[in-house]
Design a protein around this motif. Structure first.
Motif: not given
Length: 558
Positions: A318-338
């Motif tokens: 993704y790009d570096g936007a906060s909704n994408m790279r957020g460490e706790f609530n970003g998109l990448q964090a939600l997928f890494r939970e699964e």
């Protein structure tokens, strides 16, 4: 009370009734069966029933007429009509008591003859309908089937024309609609233009399009979108077959279109069964908002629809936007939970672009240089006359350099070019802008050159300041685990006969990022297998000229 016993000479009687001419034997048999109590047919009566004109029989009753006549031979009396509720008591001879005056059946005053009537009588019309019904070639379903087959052929040809037009425009990434698609429009859009081309090239297409009904032309915008959606589903199904059971990597970005709607694109990157690294554009989604949970739900819905398991995801880009790279609530964090192996990697080229842009604006001299460059480009672009003057100067300079032997000649070499603005998202555009400014137009700026040199100032003071600023910016933007992942993965670089391959880097990569896939015994075996791999692959001539990881994957599969 009706006698249900079959009369004698039943076959002769049936033959007589079918032919319409009774034999003498049949009449005698009927007379003997009737006995002495049978009534004689008088001039105005049949079985004591007046021969008044009978009501006309509608066509829907005529179908059962012949059947009733044949079934009536099971009894002594003959009945014509089955449903007496429609015509009550007009002809009880035919409807209630049955016709029994067979002695004078062929008399002109006979009720049977009167019932048969002239050529256009209901009886003869019904018989004609019955004969037509007995002919299979004239059945309504056969006629409808013949007409329907031609309509199906024409409809298929019209639909194929529309499908091929949509396929052509979609493959060439062309727009479909026009500003004015009316019949009298001079330019009805690309889709109508392609359909007209097919019409001019093929006579059958011209015929079916000209004779198409108003509700079956298959060229409306709704039909175009439906066909385009079907083609898109087929393409996505084919991509899903290419992925198979392999691991994949998703790339996601969002942007606002001209209608101010947020659009999200999904791209899949994977290694196919032949060892080729594929990057497929998968789908575009319209999202209500750009919060991380909304994006995650929409992406998961698409992956689930095509049976792509999140557990097989190995990267997120993704790009570096906060909704994408957020460490706790970003998109990448939600997928890494699964899937904990779905590591997030911010595009390194994009990071470098942001770093260089910040560095260019942070140092005053660099910022002033690019600002002046933008002003010069704007000044030249605002006038075609200035473009022409600079182009003439460049052409003369190239001719002088070629005559002096300072430039090599060849196809595509020494071409004149225009000035180019520096882009905000690609650092390479800054280099092209500087090159286009410095190379073609040196001669026109020589009159403004000064005799003094600023080499020390630009090479020492300004350059050192820019490097220090860039290093600080790079350290702040490349601090996550993705940098370590990139460094360890670089050990698979096959250039120079796997010169950078290190067994300890492979073990560290497995232990650091994929520890759940390797047991302690697997880690010991991995170190030994890496040594065998390096020894064998350096001796194999098939891998001698391998330069990329993509080539390595393909040759390993081969």
């Amino acid at each position: 009370m009706t006698d249900h016993r079959k009369p004698k000479r039943y076959k002769n009687l049936l033959s007589w009734f079918t032919s319409g001419t009774p034999s003498s034997d049949s009449v005698d048999e009927i007379r003997s069966e009737s006995g002495s109590g049978s009534r004689n047919v008088t001039e105005n009566f049949v079985n004591d029933v007046p021969l008044n004109p009978s009501p006309s029989i509608p066509l829907e009753e005529c179908h059962n007429e012949r059947i009733e006549r044949e079934e009536s031979f099971d009894v002594k009396a003959s009945f014509i009509l089955e449903d007496i509720a429609i015509y009550p008591s007009h002809h009880p001879t035919f409807t209630e008591h049955g016709f029994q005056g067979w002695k004078n059946v062929m008399s002109k005053k006979s009720g049977i003859v009167y019932h048969m009537g002239v050529l256009n009588s209901p009886h003869n019309i019904a018989m004609h309908k019955w004969e037509s019904l007995r002919n299979p070639s004239k059945h309504i379903e056969r006629v409808i089937s013949t007409q329907s087959s031609q309509e199906v052929t024409d409809n298929r040809l019209r639909l194929i024309t529309t499908i091929e037009s949509v396929r052509l425009l979609a493959s060439q990434r062309c727009s479909f609609r026009g500003h004015d698609e009316s019949v009298n429009s001079s330019n009805g859009g690309n889709f109508n233009a392609v359909v007209d081309s097919f019409r001019r090239m093929n006579i059958d297409i011209r015929r079916v399009l000209q004779n198409a009904p108003g509700n079956a032309k298959y060229i409306s915008p709704i039909i175009q979108k439906q066909i385009l959606n079907i083609l898109g589903n087929k393409v996505r199904t084919k991509i899903r077959e290419e992925v198979g059971d392999a691991k994949f990597y998703i790339l996601v970005d969002e942007a606002v279109d001209v209608s101010n709607r947020e659009q999200m694109t999904i791209i899949l990157r994977f290694v196919d069964c032949d060892g080729f690294i594929r990057e497929r554009f998968f789908k575009v989604l319209s999202v209500a908002d750009t919060c991380s949970q909304t994006l995650k739900d929409d992406i998961s819905k698409v992956l689930t629809q095509y049976d792509l398991q999140v557990e097989n995801m190995r990267r997120q880009g993704y790009d570096g936007a906060s909704n994408m790279r957020g460490e706790f609530n970003g998109l990448q964090a939600l997928f890494r939970e699964e899937c904990p192996y779905a590591y997030y990697v911010h595009c390194f080229a994009h990071r470098l672009q942001l770093t260089l842009n910040v560095a260019a604006k942070g140092v005053h001299d660099i910022w002033e240089f690019f600002s002046t460059l933008s002003l010069i480009v704007n000044f030249v672009d605002s006038s075609a006359k200035r473009h022409s003057a600079l182009r003439v100067i460049r052409e003369q300079e190239i001719a002088d350099l070629v005559a002096a032997g300072a430039l090599e000649t060849g196809r595509g070499a020494n071409q004149t070019c225009t000035l180019q603005r520096a882009g905000a998202t690609r650092w390479g555009s800054h280099l092209r802008s500087i090159s286009n400014m410095s190379a073609p137009y040196k001669k026109s700026t020589r009159a403004c050159e000064q005799n003094i040199t600023n080499e020390h100032y630009y090479r020492v003071n300004t350059l050192n300041a820019v490097i220090n600023f860039q290093l600080a910016e790079l350290d702040s933007r490349f601090t996550d685990n993705s940098l370590e992942l990139l460094i360890l993965s670089a050990t698979f670089d096959p250039r120079d006969n796997f010169r950078t391959f290190k067994c300890e880097d492979v073990c560290n990569l497995a232990l650091r990022f994929y520890r759940h896939d390797f047991t302690s015994y697997d880690m010991l075996a991995l170190d030994m297998e890496c040594g065998y791999f390096l020894a064998d692959i350096q001796k194999d001539p098939r891998f001698a000229n391998t330069t990329t990881v993509s080539d390595l994957c393909r040759r390993l599969v081969e």
